[in-house]
Motif scaffolding. Structure first.
Motif, PDB file in Angstrom:
ATOM      1  N   THR A 177       0.856  -1.186   0.000  1.00 39.80           N
ATOM      2  CA  THR A 177       0.000   0.000   0.000  1.00 39.80           C
ATOM      3  C   THR A 177       0.893   1.236   0.000  1.00 39.80           C
ATOM      4  N   PRO A 178       0.411   2.335  -0.578  1.00 43.03           N
ATOM      5  CA  PRO A 178       1.231   3.556  -0.631  1.00 43.03           C
ATOM      6  C   PRO A 178       1.594   4.039   0.774  1.00 43.03           C
ATOM      7  N   VAL A 179       2.808   4.481   0.911  1.00 40.86           N
ATOM      8  CA  VAL A 179       3.287   5.001   2.188  1.00 40.86           C
ATOM      9  C   VAL A 179       3.026   6.500   2.216  1.00 40.86           C
ATOM     10  N   ARG A 180       2.420   6.941   3.301  1.00 36.60           N
ATOM     11  CA  ARG A 180       2.129   8.374   3.432  1.00 36.60           C
ATOM     12  C   ARG A 180       3.118   8.982   4.419  1.00 36.60           C
ATOM     13  N   LYS A 181       3.816   9.999   3.968  1.00 33.50           N
ATOM     14  CA  LYS A 181       4.716  10.737   4.842  1.00 33.50           C
ATOM     15  C   LYS A 181       4.113  12.122   5.031  1.00 33.50           C
ATOM     16  N   GLN A 182       4.095  12.554   6.265  1.00 40.91           N
ATOM     17  CA  GLN A 182       3.489  13.838   6.563  1.00 40.91           C
ATOM     18  C   GLN A 182       4.565  14.923   6.537  1.00 40.91           C
ATOM     19  N   GLY A 183       4.270  16.047   5.877  1.00 38.07           N
ATOM     20  CA  GLY A 183       5.185  17.181   5.819  1.00 38.07           C
ATOM     21  C   GLY A 183       4.434  18.456   6.119  1.00 38.07           C
ATOM     22  N   ARG A 184       5.152  19.495   6.452  1.00 38.48           N
ATOM     23  CA  ARG A 184       4.517  20.787   6.728  1.00 38.48           C
ATOM     24  C   ARG A 184       4.792  21.739   5.580  1.00 38.48           C
ATOM     25  N   VAL A 185       3.802  22.528   5.299  1.00 36.81           N
ATOM     26  CA  VAL A 185       3.943  23.540   4.266  1.00 36.81           C
ATOM     27  C   VAL A 185       4.424  24.815   4.959  1.00 36.81           C
ATOM     28  N   THR A 186       5.474  25.406   4.453  1.00 34.91           N
ATOM     29  CA  THR A 186       5.979  26.647   5.039  1.00 34.91           C
ATOM     30  C   THR A 186       5.823  27.768   4.033  1.00 34.91           C
ATOM     31  N   VAL A 187       5.724  28.972   4.544  1.00 38.44           N
ATOM     32  CA  VAL A 187       5.569  30.145   3.696  1.00 38.44           C
ATOM     33  C   VAL A 187       6.925  30.831   3.613  1.00 38.44           C
ATOM     34  N   LYS A 188       7.313  31.226   2.428  1.00 38.52           N
ATOM     35  CA  LYS A 188       8.586  31.916   2.256  1.00 38.52           C
ATOM     36  C   LYS A 188       8.376  33.412   2.430  1.00 38.52           C
ATOM     37  N   TYR A 189       9.260  34.021   3.183  1.00 40.20           N
ATOM     38  CA  TYR A 189       9.214  35.455   3.398  1.00 40.20           C
ATOM     39  C   TYR A 189      10.485  36.080   2.839  1.00 40.20           C
ATOM     40  N   ASP A 190      10.427  37.351   2.624  1.00 45.08           N
ATOM     41  CA  ASP A 190      11.566  38.107   2.161  1.00 45.08           C
ATOM     42  C   ASP A 190      12.644  38.085   3.255  1.00 45.08           C
ATOM     43  N   ARG A 191      13.838  37.619   2.915  1.00 46.01           N
ATOM     44  CA  ARG A 191      14.918  37.520   3.899  1.00 46.01           C
ATOM     45  C   ARG A 191      15.278  38.873   4.500  1.00 46.01           C
ATOM     46  N   LYS A 192      15.235  39.904   3.696  1.00 46.40           N
ATOM     47  CA  LYS A 192      15.574  41.241   4.178  1.00 46.40           C
ATOM     48  C   LYS A 192      14.579  41.680   5.257  1.00 46.40           C
ATOM     49  N   GLU A 193      13.304  41.398   5.045  1.00 46.34           N
ATOM     50  CA  GLU A 193      12.273  41.751   6.024  1.00 46.34           C
ATOM     51  C   GLU A 193      12.439  40.923   7.300  1.00 46.34           C
ATOM     52  N   LEU A 194      12.789  39.653   7.158  1.00 47.02           N
ATOM     53  CA  LEU A 194      13.032  38.812   8.333  1.00 47.02           C
ATOM     54  C   LEU A 194      14.230  39.322   9.128  1.00 47.02           C
ATOM     55  N   ARG A 195      15.276  39.739   8.432  1.00 45.17           N
ATOM     56  CA  ARG A 195      16.471  40.270   9.104  1.00 45.17           C
ATOM     57  C   ARG A 195      16.113  41.549   9.867  1.00 45.17           C
ATOM     58  N   LYS A 196      15.308  42.421   9.252  1.00 40.04           N
ATOM     59  CA  LYS A 196      14.867  43.643   9.921  1.00 40.04           C
ATOM     60  C   LYS A 196      14.112  43.307  11.202  1.00 40.04           C
ATOM     61  N   ARG A 197      13.228  42.313  11.095  1.00 43.34           N
ATOM     62  CA  ARG A 197      12.421  41.922  12.250  1.00 43.34           C
ATOM     63  C   ARG A 197      13.302  41.362  13.365  1.00 43.34           C
ATOM     64  N   LEU A 198      14.260  40.525  13.003  1.00 41.20           N
ATOM     65  CA  LEU A 198      15.153  39.954  14.003  1.00 41.20           C
ATOM     66  C   LEU A 198      15.969  41.047  14.690  1.00 41.20           C
ATOM     67  N   ASN A 199      16.496  41.979  13.914  1.00 40.41           N
ATOM     68  CA  ASN A 199      17.252  43.102  14.487  1.00 40.41           C
ATOM     69  C   ASN A 199      16.375  43.931  15.421  1.00 40.41           C
ATOM     70  N   LEU A 200      15.128  44.158  15.025  1.00 41.57           N
ATOM     71  CA  LEU A 200      14.201  44.917  15.866  1.00 41.57           C
ATOM     72  C   LEU A 200      13.938  44.185  17.179  1.00 41.57           C
ATOM     73  N   GLU A 201      13.708  42.884  17.104  1.00 44.06           N
ATOM     74  CA  GLU A 201      13.432  42.107  18.313  1.00 44.06           C
ATOM     75  C   GLU A 201      14.634  42.095  19.250  1.00 44.06           C
ATOM     76  N   GLU A 202      15.841  42.004  18.700  1.00 44.75           N
ATOM     77  CA  GLU A 202      17.044  42.055  19.533  1.00 44.75           C
ATOM     78  C   GLU A 202      17.174  43.438  20.180  1.00 44.75           C
ATOM     79  N   TRP A 203      16.883  44.493  19.429  1.00 43.97           N
ATOM     80  CA  TRP A 203      16.932  45.845  19.970  1.00 43.97           C
ATOM     81  C   TRP A 203      15.916  46.007  21.098  1.00 43.97           C
ATOM     82  N   ILE A 204      14.704  45.481  20.902  1.00 46.46           N
ATOM     83  CA  ILE A 204      13.660  45.570  21.935  1.00 46.46           C
ATOM     84  C   ILE A 204      14.134  44.890  23.221  1.00 46.46           C
ATOM     85  N   ILE A 205      14.722  43.717  23.107  1.00 49.28           N
ATOM     86  CA  ILE A 205      15.200  43.004  24.290  1.00 49.28           C
ATOM     87  C   ILE A 205      16.283  43.812  25.002  1.00 49.28           C
TER      88      ILE A 205
END
Length: 128
Positions: free
Chosen positions: A29-57
């Motif tokens: 019988t066919p084997v079913r493997k479960q995977g998650r779908v992820t959304v790709k975001y702009d790396r530059k925007e993610l970097r901005k967010r990470l820098n902001l979160e570090e600044w907030i801390i």
């Protein structure tokens, strides 16, 4: 391999992979493997967010005069702030979160609002 989405409606999207018919494993019988779908975001925007979160801390450790682990339980949700209509509402929300801080917070709030200006929410995927 063929990708088939799950017919179940759930909070997270799931993708199941099946072995195509006509392969050498026809007797199994066919084997079913479960995977998650992820959304790709702009790396530059993610970097901005990470820098902001570090600044907030860093700023919160200065405001509360403590180590990062000792900062009171509070969450400054940047997406929530971006959803608000104007800077007055944003400032009021941040001040509400910092109500138990004994140091002046006006400079922190002004700098935070300046830093989030022009940022995009990360809860929606970015289109190229």
């Amino acid at each position: 391999m063929a990708a088939v989405t799950s017919p179940e409606s759930s909070q997270q999207a799931r993708v199941y992979f099946q072995t195509p018919t006509g392969s050498t494993e026809e007797t199994e019988t066919p084997v079913r493997k479960q995977g998650r779908v992820t959304v790709k975001y702009d790396r530059k925007e993610l970097r901005k967010r990470l820098n902001l979160e570090e600044w907030i801390i860093d700023q919160l450790t200065d405001l509360y005069d403590c180590e990062e682990e000792a900062i009171p339980e509070l969450e400054i949700d940047v997406d929530e702030l971006l959803d608000m209509e104007n800077d007055v509402d944003r400032a009021a929300r941040v001040k509400e979160l910092l109500v138990d801080c004994y140091k002046p917070t006006e400079e922190f709030v002004a700098e935070l609002l300046d830093r989030i200006r022009g940022m995009q929410k990360l809860s929606t995927p970015q289109k190229k």
